[in-house]
Design a protein around this motif. Sequence first.
Motif, PDB file in Angstrom:
ATOM      1  N   GLY A 153       0.809  -1.218   0.000  1.00 16.37           N
ATOM      2  CA  GLY A 153       0.000   0.000   0.000  1.00 16.37           C
ATOM      3  C   GLY A 153       0.837   1.259   0.000  1.00 16.37           C
ATOM      4  O   GLY A 153       0.335   2.343  -0.295  1.00 16.37           O
ATOM      5  N   SER A 154       2.107   1.157   0.345  1.00 12.85           N
ATOM      6  CA  SER A 154       2.912   2.370   0.415  1.00 12.85           C
ATOM      7  C   SER A 154       3.668   2.620  -0.881  1.00 12.85           C
ATOM      8  O   SER A 154       4.413   3.587  -0.971  1.00 12.85           O
ATOM      9  CB  SER A 154       3.900   2.271   1.582  1.00 12.85           C
ATOM     10  OG  SER A 154       4.981   1.440   1.226  1.00 12.85           O
ATOM     11  N   LEU A 155       3.471   1.769  -1.860  1.00 10.35           N
ATOM     12  CA  LEU A 155       4.147   2.010  -3.135  1.00 10.35           C
ATOM     13  C   LEU A 155       3.405   3.083  -3.929  1.00 10.35           C
ATOM     14  O   LEU A 155       2.209   3.286  -3.753  1.00 10.35           O
ATOM     15  CB  LEU A 155       4.188   0.726  -3.963  1.00 10.35           C
ATOM     16  CG  LEU A 155       4.909  -0.460  -3.337  1.00 10.35           C
ATOM     17  CD1 LEU A 155       4.953  -1.616  -4.325  1.00 10.35           C
ATOM     18  CD2 LEU A 155       6.309  -0.071  -2.919  1.00 10.35           C
ATOM     19  N   TYR A 157       1.698   4.686  -7.299  1.00 10.14           N
ATOM     20  CA  TYR A 157       0.697   4.060  -8.152  1.00 10.14           C
ATOM     21  C   TYR A 157       1.334   3.206  -9.250  1.00 10.14           C
ATOM     22  O   TYR A 157       0.958   2.044  -9.457  1.00 10.14           O
ATOM     23  CB  TYR A 157      -0.164   5.161  -8.768  1.00 10.14           C
ATOM     24  CG  TYR A 157      -1.429   4.653  -9.379  1.00 10.14           C
ATOM     25  CD1 TYR A 157      -2.581   4.545  -8.617  1.00 10.14           C
ATOM     26  CD2 TYR A 157      -1.484   4.281 -10.715  1.00 10.14           C
ATOM     27  CE1 TYR A 157      -3.753   4.072  -9.168  1.00 10.14           C
ATOM     28  CE2 TYR A 157      -2.644   3.809 -11.282  1.00 10.14           C
ATOM     29  CZ  TYR A 157      -3.779   3.711 -10.512  1.00 10.14           C
ATOM     30  OH  TYR A 157      -4.933   3.235 -11.054  1.00 10.14           O
ATOM     31  N   GLY A 158       2.296   3.742  -9.887  1.00  8.81           N
ATOM     32  CA  GLY A 158       2.937   3.015 -10.982  1.00  8.81           C
ATOM     33  C   GLY A 158       3.625   1.748 -10.491  1.00  8.81           C
ATOM     34  O   GLY A 158       3.579   0.703 -11.132  1.00  8.81           O
TER      35      GLY A 158
ATOM     36  N   LYS B  18       9.899   8.309   6.964  1.00  7.58           N
ATOM     37  CA  LYS B  18      10.565   8.447   5.670  1.00  7.58           C
ATOM     38  C   LYS B  18      10.166   9.764   5.004  1.00  7.58           C
ATOM     39  O   LYS B  18       8.986  10.025   4.821  1.00  7.58           O
ATOM     40  CB  LYS B  18      10.108   7.254   4.823  1.00  7.58           C
ATOM     41  CG  LYS B  18      10.711   7.145   3.469  1.00  7.58           C
ATOM     42  CD  LYS B  18      10.328   5.819   2.817  1.00  7.58           C
ATOM     43  CE  LYS B  18       8.891   5.807   2.310  1.00  7.58           C
ATOM     44  NZ  LYS B  18       8.541   4.657   1.486  1.00  7.58           N
ATOM     45  N   ALA B  39       9.155  10.199 -12.706  1.00 14.27           N
ATOM     46  CA  ALA B  39       8.988   8.746 -12.763  1.00 14.27           C
ATOM     47  C   ALA B  39       8.031   8.270 -11.673  1.00 14.27           C
ATOM     48  O   ALA B  39       7.681   9.016 -10.765  1.00 14.27           O
ATOM     49  CB  ALA B  39      10.343   8.077 -12.603  1.00 14.27           C
ATOM     50  N   ASN B  40       7.615   7.003 -11.780  1.00 19.97           N
ATOM     51  CA  ASN B  40       6.800   6.409 -10.733  1.00 19.97           C
ATOM     52  C   ASN B  40       7.553   6.460  -9.415  1.00 19.97           C
ATOM     53  O   ASN B  40       8.724   6.101  -9.352  1.00 19.97           O
ATOM     54  CB  ASN B  40       6.479   4.946 -11.047  1.00 19.97           C
ATOM     55  CG  ASN B  40       5.535   4.796 -12.226  1.00 19.97           C
ATOM     56  OD1 ASN B  40       5.640   3.864 -12.985  1.00 19.97           O
ATOM     57  ND2 ASN B  40       4.623   5.749 -12.389  1.00 19.97           N
ATOM     58  N   GLY B  41       6.869   6.937  -8.397  1.00 20.05           N
ATOM     59  CA  GLY B  41       7.485   6.976  -7.079  1.00 20.05           C
ATOM     60  C   GLY B  41       8.322   8.210  -6.828  1.00 20.05           C
ATOM     61  O   GLY B  41       8.963   8.327  -5.788  1.00 20.05           O
ATOM     62  N   ALA B  42       8.283   9.164  -7.747  1.00 23.90           N
ATOM     63  CA  ALA B  42       9.123  10.359  -7.576  1.00 23.90           C
ATOM     64  C   ALA B  42       8.573  11.257  -6.474  1.00 23.90           C
ATOM     65  O   ALA B  42       9.321  11.971  -5.814  1.00 23.90           O
ATOM     66  CB  ALA B  42       9.200  11.131  -8.884  1.00 23.90           C
ATOM     67  N   LYS B  44       5.204  12.905  -6.923  1.00 23.50           N
ATOM     68  CA  LYS B  44       4.254  13.872  -7.498  1.00 23.50           C
ATOM     69  C   LYS B  44       2.950  13.873  -6.704  1.00 23.50           C
ATOM     70  O   LYS B  44       2.440  14.924  -6.295  1.00 23.50           O
ATOM     71  CB  LYS B  44       3.960  13.504  -8.958  1.00 23.50           C
ATOM     72  CG  LYS B  44       5.208  13.322  -9.810  1.00 23.50           C
ATOM     73  CD  LYS B  44       4.893  12.898 -11.221  1.00 23.50           C
ATOM     74  CE  LYS B  44       4.315  11.504 -11.344  1.00 23.50           C
ATOM     75  NZ  LYS B  44       5.220  10.419 -10.970  1.00 23.50           N
ATOM     76  N   THR B  46       2.429  12.825  -3.770  1.00 21.52           N
ATOM     77  CA  THR B  46       2.655  13.289  -2.410  1.00 21.52           C
ATOM     78  C   THR B  46       2.632  14.818  -2.350  1.00 21.52           C
ATOM     79  O   THR B  46       2.070  15.404  -1.419  1.00 21.52           O
ATOM     80  CB  THR B  46       3.998  12.743  -1.908  1.00 21.52           C
ATOM     81  OG1 THR B  46       3.992  11.324  -2.075  1.00 21.52           O
ATOM     82  CG2 THR B  46       4.217  13.079  -0.457  1.00 21.52           C
ATOM     83  N   GLU B 164      -3.010  12.934 -12.678  1.00 19.15           N
ATOM     84  CA  GLU B 164      -3.131  12.043 -13.831  1.00 19.15           C
ATOM     85  C   GLU B 164      -4.552  11.940 -14.369  1.00 19.15           C
ATOM     86  O   GLU B 164      -5.158  10.878 -14.363  1.00 19.15           O
ATOM     87  CB  GLU B 164      -2.603  10.651 -13.468  1.00 19.15           C
ATOM     88  CG  GLU B 164      -1.188  10.744 -12.895  1.00 19.15           C
ATOM     89  CD  GLU B 164      -0.437   9.427 -12.976  1.00 19.15           C
ATOM     90  OE1 GLU B 164      -0.827   8.593 -13.794  1.00 19.15           O
ATOM     91  OE2 GLU B 164       0.537   9.269 -12.236  1.00 19.15           O
TER      92      GLU B 164
HETATM   93  N1  LIG Z   1       1.309   5.663   2.417  1.00 21.31           N
HETATM   94  C1  LIG Z   1       2.624   5.610   2.183  1.00 21.31           C
HETATM   95  N2  LIG Z   1       3.473   5.148   3.140  1.00 21.31           N
HETATM   96  C2  LIG Z   1       4.796   5.080   2.921  1.00 21.31           C
HETATM   97  N3  LIG Z   1       5.389   5.470   1.782  1.00 21.31           N
HETATM   98  C3  LIG Z   1       4.623   5.947   0.794  1.00 21.31           C
HETATM   99  C4  LIG Z   1       3.207   6.050   0.945  1.00 21.31           C
HETATM  100  N4  LIG Z   1       2.688   6.567  -0.182  1.00 21.31           N
HETATM  101  C5  LIG Z   1       3.747   6.779  -1.006  1.00 21.31           C
HETATM  102  N5  LIG Z   1       4.891   6.411  -0.425  1.00 21.31           N
HETATM  103  C6  LIG Z   1       6.219   6.486  -1.019  1.00 21.31           C
HETATM  104  O1  LIG Z   1       6.459   7.813  -1.408  1.00 21.31           O
HETATM  105  C7  LIG Z   1       7.163   7.888  -2.621  1.00 21.31           C
HETATM  106  C8  LIG Z   1       6.438   8.830  -3.561  1.00 21.31           C
HETATM  107  O2  LIG Z   1       5.171   8.316  -3.856  1.00 21.31           O
HETATM  108  P1  LIG Z   1       4.125   9.082  -4.770  1.00 21.31           P
HETATM  109  O3  LIG Z   1       2.872   8.303  -4.729  1.00 21.31           O
HETATM  110  O4  LIG Z   1       4.062  10.484  -4.371  1.00 21.31           O
HETATM  111  O5  LIG Z   1       4.795   8.935  -6.189  1.00 21.31           O
HETATM  112  P2  LIG Z   1       4.286   9.460  -7.600  1.00 21.31           P
HETATM  113  O6  LIG Z   1       5.317  10.362  -8.092  1.00 21.31           O
HETATM  114  O7  LIG Z   1       2.914   9.955  -7.499  1.00 21.31           O
HETATM  115  O8  LIG Z   1       4.364   8.101  -8.438  1.00 21.31           O
HETATM  116  P3  LIG Z   1       3.337   7.504  -9.540  1.00 21.31           P
HETATM  117  O9  LIG Z   1       3.697   8.089 -10.812  1.00 21.31           O
HETATM  118  O10 LIG Z   1       3.648   6.051  -9.529  1.00 21.31           O
HETATM  119  O11 LIG Z   1       1.953   7.811  -9.085  1.00 21.31           O
HETATM  120  C9  LIG Z   1       7.252   6.471  -3.132  1.00 21.31           C
HETATM  121  O12 LIG Z   1       8.547   6.015  -2.890  1.00 21.31           O
HETATM  122  C10 LIG Z   1       6.295   5.693  -2.298  1.00 21.31           C
HETATM  123  O13 LIG Z   1       6.793   4.393  -2.064  1.00 21.31           O
END
Ligand SMILES: Nc1ncnc2c1ncn2[C@@H]1O[C@H](COP(=O)(O)OP(=O)(O)OP(=O)(O)O)[C@@H](O)[C@H]1O
Lengths: 265, 238, 292, 351, 282
Positions: A153-155, A157-158, B18, B39-42, B44, B46, B164
């Motif tokens: 759940g903490s990953l 979306y992608g 974190k 990229a994924n996980g960057a 955005k 958040t 998105e």
């Molecule tokens: N609820 C959570 N608890 C812990 N870590 C989290 C949580 N949500 C997101 N993260 C971590 O925060 C980082 C940024 O996540 P975020 O969802 O903001 O990425 P993003 O840029 O929107 O990616 P995507 O394009 O995949 O949507 C990632 O490493 C993710 O693993």
Amino acid sequence: MSAAPLLNIKGLTLRYGGLAAVEDLDLIVAEGALDALIGPNGAGKTSLFNLISGLTRQDDGEIWLGGARIDRLSPSQRARRGLARTFQNLRLFTETTAIENVLVGMHLHVGGSLLEILTRFGRFRQAERAAVDAARELLAFVGLSSVEYAPAGSLSYGDQRRLEIARALAAKPKLLLLDEPAAGMNPAETAALRLLLEKLRAQKISMLLVEHDMSLVMRLCDKITVLNFGRKIAEGPPDAVRANPAVIEAYLGVKGAAHFRGDAA
Amino acid sequence: MTDIMLEARGLTIGYGGKLVVRDVDLTVRRGEIACLIGANGAGKTTILRGLSGLLKLRAGSVRLNGEEIANRSAHAIAARGMAHAPEGRQIFAAMSVADNLRAGAYLAPSAAEIGRRRDAALTRFPRLKERLTQQAGLLSGGEQQMLAIARALMADPKLLLLDEPSMGLAPLMVEEIFSILAALKSEGRTILLVEQNANAALALSDQAYVIEAGRISLEGPARDLIDHDGVSAAYLGG
Amino acid sequence: MLLQQIINGFVAGSAYALFALGFTLTFGVLKIVNLTYGFYFSAGAYLALFAALHGAPIALALPLAAFATGLIAVVLDSALLSRLRQQQAPELASLMITLGATLFLYTGMTALIGSEIRRFPIGLIEAAPFRLNGASISLTQIIIVVTAGLLAAALIGVLRATRTGLAMRAMAENPQAAELMGINTGAIMRRVSFLCGAIAGASGVLIGLEHNAITPYMGETMALKGFAVIILGGLGDVGGALIAGLLIGLLEALTAGYVSSVYKDAVGFLLLVLTLWARPFGLFGRASVRRA
Amino acid sequence: ADPLTIGAIEILSGPNAKYGVAIKQGFDLGLDEINRGGGVRGVPLAIAYEDSAGSKEQAINAARQLIGRAKVPLLLGPTLSTEMFAVGPIANQRQTPIIGTSTTAIGVTDIGPFVFRTSLPEADVIPVTLRAARDKLGVKKVAVLYGRDDAFTKSAYDVMKAALAELGFEVLTTETFGAKDTDFSAQLTKIASLNPDAIVISALADAGAGILLAKQALGLPQTVRAIGGNGMNSPKVLEIAGPAADGLLVGSPWFVGKSDPLNAKFIEAYRAKYGSDPDQFAAQAYDTIKIAASALNEAKDLSGEAIRDALLKTKIEGVMGQFAFTPDRSPAVVSGVLVLEAAGGKFTILK
Amino acid sequence: MPAALDDFLWTYQSLIASLGVNGLLALSMYVVLAIGQLSLGQAAFMGLGAYASALLSLHSGLPFPLVLAAATLIPAAFALVIGAPTLRLSGVYLALATIGLGEILRIFLIQSDLTGGALGLSGIPAKAGFALIYGCLAAVTLALMLIARSRVGRAMEAIREDETAAAVSGVDLPRYKMAALVVSAMLAGLAGALNAHASSFIGPNDYGFDAAVTILSYALLGGVGSPFGPLAGALVLTLLPEILRPLQDFRLVVNGAIIVIAVLYMPHGLIPWRPLRIGARP
Ligand SMILES: Nc1ncnc2c1ncn2[C@@H]1O[C@H](COP(=O)(O)OP(=O)(O)OP(=O)(O)O)[C@@H](O)[C@H]1O
Ligand SMILES: Nc1ncnc2c1ncn2[C@@H]1O[C@H](COP(=O)(O)OP(=O)(O)OP(=O)(O)O)[C@@H](O)[C@H]1O
Ligand SMILES: [Mg+2]
Ligand SMILES: [Mg+2]
């Protein structure tokens, strides 16, 4: 294309009240094929996946997989026969770690009887260790090595999408149903996904892909089936489908069709 | 009234122990579209969640229309004219499409106004009009996406955060979304956009930020970034 | 006897429904099985009793008690449930905390005021029953039936047609998204807590009046029945709770009258179990919508 | 000198605490008097109370504490027959005499040779009440209503059933209710439709009062008598039910208006100490502590067997009248049973 | 054995026995909660086991091990019969349906002459000693722990989190749910039998709503991540009322307050850990 049909759908129909989500649909996925299913939003693509994987029951029609009729089986029985899928609306085990998600996907292939589990004798340890190694490999394959132990759940979306693919692959499916795997990925990431799917094709895993990213579909797929309002409106190789006026009208748009023309080359 | 709609300084956000977003500065000018790519996980998503009050900021300031809104509750920020169509759509699944739209206009001053906005939204998304009484959770993925955007528009926001918006939409509909964004801009609204369809997003935007591992690695006029080699290789598939 | 049994059943059923209305609403909006709800029922009866013993007429004692239990509910919910929600605790934690709170509240109340059964002063409300066709019904009973019906209608109206109702439903589904719509979920939650606490308190007063027996644990007994009612009706469904309450009340009365009182308690549960086997979400409840 | 401590297990909290509290007050009053008179065996007597809260588990744990750790030579209580069935075997196993003051169910003293009771079993009281109703009031046809899920009310019902048959009553219907019920209208409606002369009720005080109120609300006339068992022999019933209780008949080994001097003294002392009238449970407890003290004084040592033997020989004059144990450890004298009638919020002796 | 220890054991005999029995009950709750089924039938299954074993002990002359076996098999058979329709339910609906079944059983026990009605059964031979009770508890805990740390345990957790996703991964939902219910019924039945033969007296009201809720609270207070959570919950909730005995009237008040505070500060249970599985982070 004369390979034996792996998935054979005949006259499949699913109605919700007055609305037919899938209507009298025939569809064949050949052994080893990488086919696509496209169509406007609400055309019935996900509904079809739900029918194939057994989450909903059809009102009419038949589903055959590898020569056996599967449309009365439970989802887990279908999985046992080699069917795996990903979900458009992500359905991961959010509180468990990424690697455990993959291990659950491997459920059918990890050996060890109840007696072995309770005594820790026999194949148990070996089977578990092998499963973990395989899971690690899969995570590496989809590019998630760095988050093995993060709760799913903490990953982002992608990354969750990638994890879904890894979990589905863990089941060693004969037929993999992918519901919009590239959603939430940027063009560069989508290109990496394409490579990944091509590797799977090389491993003889048959795939049916639902996707709105035409750059991916047009470059990758053998055969494209187009749905609209639950009915098949076109079917064939990418070039033919792209040029089909009905498809342009309902789905691609003139601009879209033009846009993707150059890609396939 | 300044011509800066949103200004974030030193934005730092984390989950548990974190830190995921560090020291990010963002500026969105009134009437412009700014976009975040990465990229994924960057980080955005958040960032957007931090701006709209869904996540607490560890540090930093956020000014909306000149007013400090850092760490105000999300509903208070919404009341100041910011609407956020979040990642994962977050529609009210058991409520009808019509009620979802009504909820989007929760802060609207009058029933007449709600009706007006609803008509506007339904003209933009005719599919939703056909599904008005259906439970939103039963819509297809793309239909839900349309609903999420329409619901955000119902707030008649001054500043719209979109995470998105094109995800899960068919090509025709993606075109439609981008032309809606262009129309919103021409109405004078301000938009902060997170988009993976980076080509289209950059083509539409005025200002762009590239996020890498929680920091801004590159920023500038969107036009310039399209031609930037690094960006093109990493995000545009070029 | 049939007429009287139907009246008995109707009154008992209305009492169940009255109690269940707030119970099902708490669940419907806050998504929590709030076991402290039964305590507000007891507390309402006691508060009205004390007011009455100090000379308040029932027309004053009832609203006073309802108001006070409403406030207690707001305080408790903010102190316990809101906190848990902020910590994103697992669902069952909130069940457990209300369990602990229930133990604390009931035993605390008995430690302070004793477990003696108490009664309202005679003459607080007209006790002589009305007679019709050889059957009788008292003023309190009429009030219970009417209140249950009106309250259910009012709640349905609020939920379906008002802005606050919309906010409640939105919050029930997805609190974060509701906040993004500008809905102050904290304030809505307090309003719902107050409303439910007040309904529980008022029903405690009325049902206490009807049987004229007030004990600290009356809420606990009622809670089990109330539970059956809200499940049978479908969790969160106000109209369902009304109908389920009436159904169980009538069935119990008719069973006691024409079969055997031995099965009076069993029949409600039997109905519940059989209904659930046929309809897994109660008479009017629906599965949560989540498409694959 | 160190006091001699005996144990008592009563319900001091929870829904049935009213019985336990009344009993404790009876004990304490008697204890004061005993200690003012020099205690027992030259030392003061003391009671270590444990709360069972009405739960068997807790009653058992309490008994084991008192016997195993505090090593009391004698136990009083517990309050309910159900609890006695749980605790009795334990006391018996350790040969510690245990005296129930309010355990009226059938079979209590069958648990073992160290289990005593000072309360008259229902079997001795109910027939007296029913006979009075038949002979003095001409009751012939009755309906029965009893609490089915409580050991006490159920066993009282068993006694009623036997006595009704033996005395030649016609039983029109037998209805039941649950211990926690507050709504009795369905059962009473059915009973009313059968036109009985009286309703025989086996219930604890709370439910009993509720039944009387519902009976009135449904318009059953006062002439349809309610006849109760031991559980309804409580001032609480009259207090709650008010005028609806008028006409209620109960049998009792004791009565607040009994005019003998011992009783008058007891009531006066009780009022002085607690500011209210004692009930039957307090009276039984008061007598019981006197019986216990007497036996402790007479016993040749403080072993369980010695105390048991002393108890079996004890004869005292208490507020309930002459008291002695039968060889199977129930009260021997049953002639003192009075039939009481409720009128104007008070019990009076039925004429 | 020294007299002091003997006295100690005698004094706390019931408490020690209930600790073990309640531990088993907590584990029986764990088995269903671990797959996300909020089944509250444990009290009823316990009652079935208790009555079955007590009646057999009193009237049949069967050897005790067979009595115990019957006490686990009868609830198991009952679980099999009610399982199919009941397991379609979820969440609070399942909870109430199982409580309803329990209430129906209670009313049957009260009405039946065989079971002694409201008076219950007494004089049950005291055959369940500490060794037997704790032996069972240890064996069950170990078995559950081993299962938790295997593919079965993983599948159980997957069901708890998302049934649909688990099903398409090949987890046989009906089978897992039924197995969990049956095992849970067996454990509860065993606990009931041990309890009956440790305390010698049982009554129909021991297995009602209150008991069901108490058993649930063991698991909730302790946490259901691993079998140790419910065990800890049972330990605390059984001991607390005894430890707080000196507080008299306010004993249960304080007990309640402690529970509230514990949940507020430990919402994931007293023992929130999940079992370390092979392959989990070292
Ligand atoms: N609820 C959570 N608890 C812990 N870590 C989290 C949580 N949500 C997101 N993260 C971590 O925060 C980082 C940024 O996540 P975020 O969802 O903001 O990425 P993003 O840029 O929107 O990616 P995507 O394009 O995949 O949507 C990632 O490493 C993710 O693993
Ligand atoms: N349970 C249901 N009840 C009523 N209508 C439903 C239900 N499930 C799906 N539908 C409708 O059926 C149609 C097909 O939905 P489906 O999810 O299969 O579309 P899709 O092709 O996957 O679309 P998308 O590309 O947007 O994901 C939609 O219009 C949807 O609203
Ligand atoms: Mg879809
Ligand atoms: Mg994101």
